[in-house]
Write a protein that holds these residues in place. Sequence first.
Motif, PDB file in Angstrom:
ATOM      1  N   SER A 204       0.827  -1.204   0.000  1.00 47.40           N
ATOM      2  CA  SER A 204       0.000   0.000   0.000  1.00 47.40           C
ATOM      3  C   SER A 204       0.860   1.250   0.000  1.00 47.40           C
ATOM      4  O   SER A 204       0.541   2.242  -0.668  1.00 47.40           O
ATOM      5  N   LEU A 251      -8.272  -1.687  -1.986  1.00 49.84           N
ATOM      6  CA  LEU A 251      -9.320  -2.222  -1.126  1.00 49.84           C
ATOM      7  C   LEU A 251      -9.631  -3.678  -1.477  1.00 49.84           C
ATOM      8  O   LEU A 251      -9.731  -4.538  -0.587  1.00 49.84           O
ATOM      9  N   VAL A 252      -9.791  -3.968  -2.765  1.00 46.32           N
ATOM     10  CA  VAL A 252     -10.084  -5.335  -3.194  1.00 46.32           C
ATOM     11  C   VAL A 252      -8.914  -6.264  -2.880  1.00 46.32           C
ATOM     12  O   VAL A 252      -9.103  -7.398  -2.423  1.00 46.32           O
ATOM     13  N   THR A 254      -6.760  -5.956  -0.458  1.00 42.58           N
ATOM     14  CA  THR A 254      -6.757  -6.191   0.985  1.00 42.58           C
ATOM     15  C   THR A 254      -7.839  -7.190   1.385  1.00 42.58           C
ATOM     16  O   THR A 254      -7.605  -8.081   2.208  1.00 42.58           O
ATOM     17  N   TRP A 255      -9.025  -7.059   0.775  1.00 40.04           N
ATOM     18  CA  TRP A 255     -10.114  -7.989   1.094  1.00 40.04           C
ATOM     19  C   TRP A 255      -9.761  -9.408   0.686  1.00 40.04           C
ATOM     20  O   TRP A 255      -9.992 -10.361   1.445  1.00 40.04           O
ATOM     21  N   VAL A 256      -9.196  -9.578  -0.501  1.00 39.33           N
ATOM     22  CA  VAL A 256      -8.813 -10.916  -0.974  1.00 39.33           C
ATOM     23  C   VAL A 256      -7.752 -11.518  -0.064  1.00 39.33           C
ATOM     24  O   VAL A 256      -7.816 -12.698   0.306  1.00 39.33           O
ATOM     25  N   ASN A 258      -7.120 -10.813   3.110  1.00 35.44           N
ATOM     26  CA  ASN A 258      -7.708 -11.172   4.398  1.00 35.44           C
ATOM     27  C   ASN A 258      -8.571 -12.416   4.283  1.00 35.44           C
ATOM     28  O   ASN A 258      -8.607 -13.256   5.207  1.00 35.44           O
ATOM     29  N   HIS A 259      -9.291 -12.563   3.179  1.00 35.56           N
ATOM     30  CA  HIS A 259     -10.123 -13.745   2.977  1.00 35.56           C
ATOM     31  C   HIS A 259      -9.256 -15.009   2.883  1.00 35.56           C
ATOM     32  O   HIS A 259      -9.583 -16.041   3.475  1.00 35.56           O
ATOM     33  N   LYS A 262      -7.823 -16.213   6.337  1.00 30.21           N
ATOM     34  CA  LYS A 262      -8.683 -16.698   7.411  1.00 30.21           C
ATOM     35  C   LYS A 262      -8.353 -18.136   7.745  1.00 30.21           C
ATOM     36  O   LYS A 262      -8.040 -18.953   6.887  1.00 30.21           O
TER      37      LYS A 262
END
Length: 265
Positions: A204, A251-252, A254-256, A258-259, A262
């Motif tokens: 980032s 943003l996308v 970061t979401w991927v 984090n997913h 998990k």
Amino acid sequence: MSRAEPGTHPLYHRLMVYLLFIILLLPLAGTLLYSLATSWSASLLPSGLTFKWYLALWSDPRFLAAFGQSLLVCVGALLLSVLLILPLLFVVHYHFPRLDALMNILILLPFAVPPVVSSVGLLQLYGSGPMAMVGTPWILIGCYFTVALPFMYRAITNNLQAINLRDLMDAAQLLGASTFQAAFLVVLPNLRKGLLVALLLSFSFLFGEFVFANLLVGTRYETLQVYLNNMRNSSGHFNSALVISYFLFVLVLTWVANHLNKDKS
């Protein structure tokens, strides 16, 4: 059942949080609305909405080239950081833990020198001669590697301290694993979250870096931030579409990440 402490007001706290989110999101919402506006000058709201600025942006070969080149230098620098910093951290924390204090000082040195000063020195060193790299992606990868080091070092060090490296290695070796097997098969999987945090923070920051890119390569290897600077005199709607596209990409990503990070049940 928990009870609120005397004198506290949960509704007040929620309102403060919501207000903070609104303050943080307002500039982004305004940029998004401006990037979708056909025109917005003499009225409170835009006269119409359109996607033409996004279509113009993502059909611009120069933008696509700058986007790809930014990805290339960022990924290259982060890959180099992982390959060098992980073995170094393992050796320091497992074999020479007393060096950690010295490493903490050395690893912050890139932040002690302003990027403009560093760039002037690098221009003198690599502007000519057998190692002339100014204007090439290689010098950016090297610079970004040093910039990413503090992020990588601190995040992974905190993770190593949390998993108690020496006890984990000793337990694995008692069960018959070699040092390499214990490090690769036992320690490395436990560093996944710390490594991911380090990579996201570094990416980032590096993806939006401008000073090194502008001074050391400029338009000879145009990155996304240099492209944005060079397009500053173009339509504000176009530039707003570029900023929103950059934000959505991070943003996308970061979401991927984090997913994928998990814990699997």
